[in-house]
Motif scaffolding. Structure first.
Motif, PDB file in Angstrom:
ATOM      1  N   SER A 174       0.832  -1.207   0.000  1.00 45.70           N
ATOM      2  CA  SER A 174       0.000   0.000   0.000  1.00 45.70           C
ATOM      3  C   SER A 174       0.867   1.258   0.000  1.00 45.70           C
ATOM      4  O   SER A 174       0.563   2.238  -0.686  1.00 45.70           O
ATOM      5  N   ASP A 175       1.982   1.248   0.765  1.00 45.34           N
ATOM      6  CA  ASP A 175       2.888   2.405   0.758  1.00 45.34           C
ATOM      7  C   ASP A 175       3.522   2.604  -0.614  1.00 45.34           C
ATOM      8  O   ASP A 175       3.661   3.736  -1.092  1.00 45.34           O
ATOM      9  N   GLU A 176       3.876   1.495  -1.260  1.00 48.71           N
ATOM     10  CA  GLU A 176       4.469   1.620  -2.590  1.00 48.71           C
ATOM     11  C   GLU A 176       3.469   2.198  -3.596  1.00 48.71           C
ATOM     12  O   GLU A 176       3.820   3.027  -4.428  1.00 48.71           O
ATOM     13  N   LYS A 181       3.772   5.753  -5.764  1.00 47.16           N
ATOM     14  CA  LYS A 181       3.625   5.808  -7.218  1.00 47.16           C
ATOM     15  C   LYS A 181       2.581   6.837  -7.633  1.00 47.16           C
ATOM     16  O   LYS A 181       2.755   7.577  -8.605  1.00 47.16           O
ATOM     17  N   LYS A 182       1.454   6.905  -6.876  1.00 42.02           N
ATOM     18  CA  LYS A 182       0.422   7.888  -7.201  1.00 42.02           C
ATOM     19  C   LYS A 182       0.937   9.310  -7.044  1.00 42.02           C
ATOM     20  O   LYS A 182       0.659  10.185  -7.859  1.00 42.02           O
ATOM     21  N   LYS A 183       1.711   9.579  -5.983  1.00 38.65           N
ATOM     22  CA  LYS A 183       2.260  10.915  -5.780  1.00 38.65           C
ATOM     23  C   LYS A 183       3.195  11.296  -6.914  1.00 38.65           C
ATOM     24  O   LYS A 183       3.160  12.429  -7.417  1.00 38.65           O
ATOM     25  N   LYS A 184       4.026  10.349  -7.341  1.00 38.13           N
ATOM     26  CA  LYS A 184       4.940  10.644  -8.453  1.00 38.13           C
ATOM     27  C   LYS A 184       4.172  10.946  -9.727  1.00 38.13           C
ATOM     28  O   LYS A 184       4.513  11.840 -10.495  1.00 38.13           O
ATOM     29  N   LYS A 185       3.088  10.215  -9.970  1.00 43.51           N
ATOM     30  CA  LYS A 185       2.274  10.467 -11.165  1.00 43.51           C
ATOM     31  C   LYS A 185       1.624  11.851 -11.112  1.00 43.51           C
ATOM     32  O   LYS A 185       1.568  12.579 -12.102  1.00 43.51           O
ATOM     33  N   ASN A 186       1.104  12.256  -9.919  1.00 42.50           N
ATOM     34  CA  ASN A 186       0.465  13.572  -9.784  1.00 42.50           C
ATOM     35  C   ASN A 186       1.464  14.700 -10.015  1.00 42.50           C
ATOM     36  O   ASN A 186       1.164  15.707 -10.669  1.00 42.50           O
ATOM     37  N   LYS A 187       2.669  14.547  -9.494  1.00 42.01           N
ATOM     38  CA  LYS A 187       3.688  15.580  -9.673  1.00 42.01           C
ATOM     39  C   LYS A 187       4.068  15.708 -11.132  1.00 42.01           C
ATOM     40  O   LYS A 187       4.199  16.805 -11.675  1.00 42.01           O
TER      41      LYS A 187
END
Length: 459
Positions: free
Chosen positions: A331-333, A337-343
């Motif tokens: 879940s942390d991984e 990944k979602k944060k990197k995609k949003n940025k």
């Protein structure tokens, strides 16, 4: 070996006494003679006995009713042809007997030399002279038939006696020579054993003995006679022990039979990759064999009933800790990944860097600037007016700072009428979101009108 006469102290009438005596000669050979003269003997006395040719001296080994039992066991029938006992040996008889015994060893060595010269395939083991020096018996052993006619002629001319050749087996040879066994006692065949029965290797297998010829064979080179002594006891004990035809199957592994303790009723099993042996009672072995036939595999040799499969409860507090750690990890991984995609998506949609945290210092700078285009720009008095790249932006003509997102001005917010005439707010870039400073500046702008910018002379 002499037999204890447990009836010797009992007085029996002379007319009812058994008139046969057992006499022992050299090499443990025993024969039966009739006591027709009703002589009184004591066990161990030397007596002169009748032979087919001459006389021979032996010792009394048994008399009385025990002789009757021995003759019945050996199927010896009393007849008139049976030899008799002449008398108790005198000193003269014993001297002759001693001289006959003294001739035996030189005769043995000389006969072996003659056999070697004739190249006969035979082994001479013993020589026995008759007490009256009229007959000599040669005992030999051979694996094949031997033609010793020439040998008899040479021996008769050499020793001047009657020659008798008697072939014996290897066990009889050991009984005549005597010796000590591996148990430390005198050989059974040279003391009390007279009947030599056939012995096979199955007797050693029944008793769980290692099939090592050096340990199972006696001095005769054959299997030891003592292997038959306890064979019947082992066969009776083996009736309760099951035969394990195939290895036992358990969840721990495949168990193979290594050893069986017959009298303790315990069987030892070992696994393939385990050097230890595990004792199992016979009843459990039978139960495991029945379970394997039914297709049931027990947990181990000790635990026969298989454990039921544990169902996992879906309550979060009762989940396995390993599963919880794995869920948190994945879940942390996914969140990272979602944060990197949003940025990455925000940077693509906003190339000027308005919403990036590094450019928050420049956000709101255009709101404070009140001059459209180049009003209030300190670079308006550029001595190179022919270069359009230097108009308005002090870093516009700098090749190193041309694409710096931190220094690019936002054209959307230029010409904001609220902060158009405020020259003091040109140095307040990077104050986006600071409401206290903006409110203070607005109050000052209301109280004091902003001075008009002085135009710079054109060159």
């Amino acid at each position: 070996m002499n037999v204890f006469d447990w009836l010797s102290h009992m007085d029996v009438p002379a007319g009812q006494r058994f008139d046969v005596v057992e006499v022992k000669f050299k090499g443990g050979r025993k024969e039966y003679f009739r006591n027709i003269n009703q002589l009184e003997f004591v066990t161990g006395d030397y007596v002169v006995c009748e032979m087919a040719s001459g006389q021979h001296i032996g010792t009394v080994s048994l008399q009385g009713e025990l002789v009757r039992l021995q003759m019945k066991r050996k199927n010896v029938v009393i007849s008139d042809d049976m030899h008799v006992v002449y008398r108790v040996a005198s000193e003269k008889d014993l001297d002759k007997h001693t001289q006959a015994i003294a001739r035996e060893m030189p005769t043995l060595y000389r006969t072996r030399e003659i056999i070697r010269e004739m190249k006969l395939n035979m082994k001479l083991s013993d020589v026995e002279f008759q007490s009256d020096n009229t007959k000599t018996t040669f005992y030999y052993s051979s694996e094949e038939r031997v033609d010793f006619r020439e040998l008899i002629k040479s021996l008769a001319s050499e020793f001047k006696v009657r020659i008798e050749m008697r072939q014996i087996s290897l066990r009889q040879e050991a009984s005549r020579l005597g010796g000590l066994g591996s148990c430390g006692r005198e050989l059974c065949c040279s003391t009390w054993l007279t009947d030599f029965k056939n012995i096979s290797t199955s007797a050693a297998r029944y008793q769980n003995l290692s099939l090592n010829p050096a340990k199972l064979s006696g001095q005769c080179g054959r299997l030891k006679c003592c292997l038959n002594y306890e064979l019947e006891t082992y066969i009776d004990a083996l009736r309760d022990i099951p035969t394990v035809e195939a290895p036992l199957r358990t969840k721990k592994g495949v168990a193979t039979l290594q050893k069986t303790d017959i009298f303790k009723k315990i069987m030892w099993f070992g696994f393939d990759k385990d050097t230890n042996w595990y004792p199992v009672a016979i009843q459990k072995v039978l139960e495991i064999i029945e379970l394997n036939k039914q297709g049931v595999i027990p947990e181990s040799l000790e635990i026969l009933t298989p454990e039921p499969e544990k169902s996992l409860d879906r309550v979060p507090g009762k989940l396995n800790s390993d599963l919880e750690n794995l869920d948190k990890k994945y879940s942390d991984e996914q969140k990272k990944k979602k944060k990197k995609k949003n940025k990455s998506g925000k940077n693509k949609n906003n190339p000027s860097g308005q919403n990036s945290p590094d450019n928050q210092e420049n956000v709101g700078a255009a709101e404070i600037q009140g001059t459209p285009n180049n009003q209030g720009n300190p670079n308006q008095g550029n001595p190179n007016p022919g270069k359009p790249n230097n108009q308005g932006n002090p870093n516009q003509g700098n090749p190193n700072k041309q694409g710096n997102p931190n220094n690019q001005g936002s054209q959307k917010n230029q010409g904001n009428p609220k902060n158009q005439n405020n020259p003091g707010n040109q140095n307040n870039s990077g104050s986006q979101g600071n409401h206290r400073n903006q409110n203070n500046q607005r109050k000052q702008n209301k109280q004091e009108p902003a001075a008009a910018p002085t135009p710079t002379p054109k060159s």
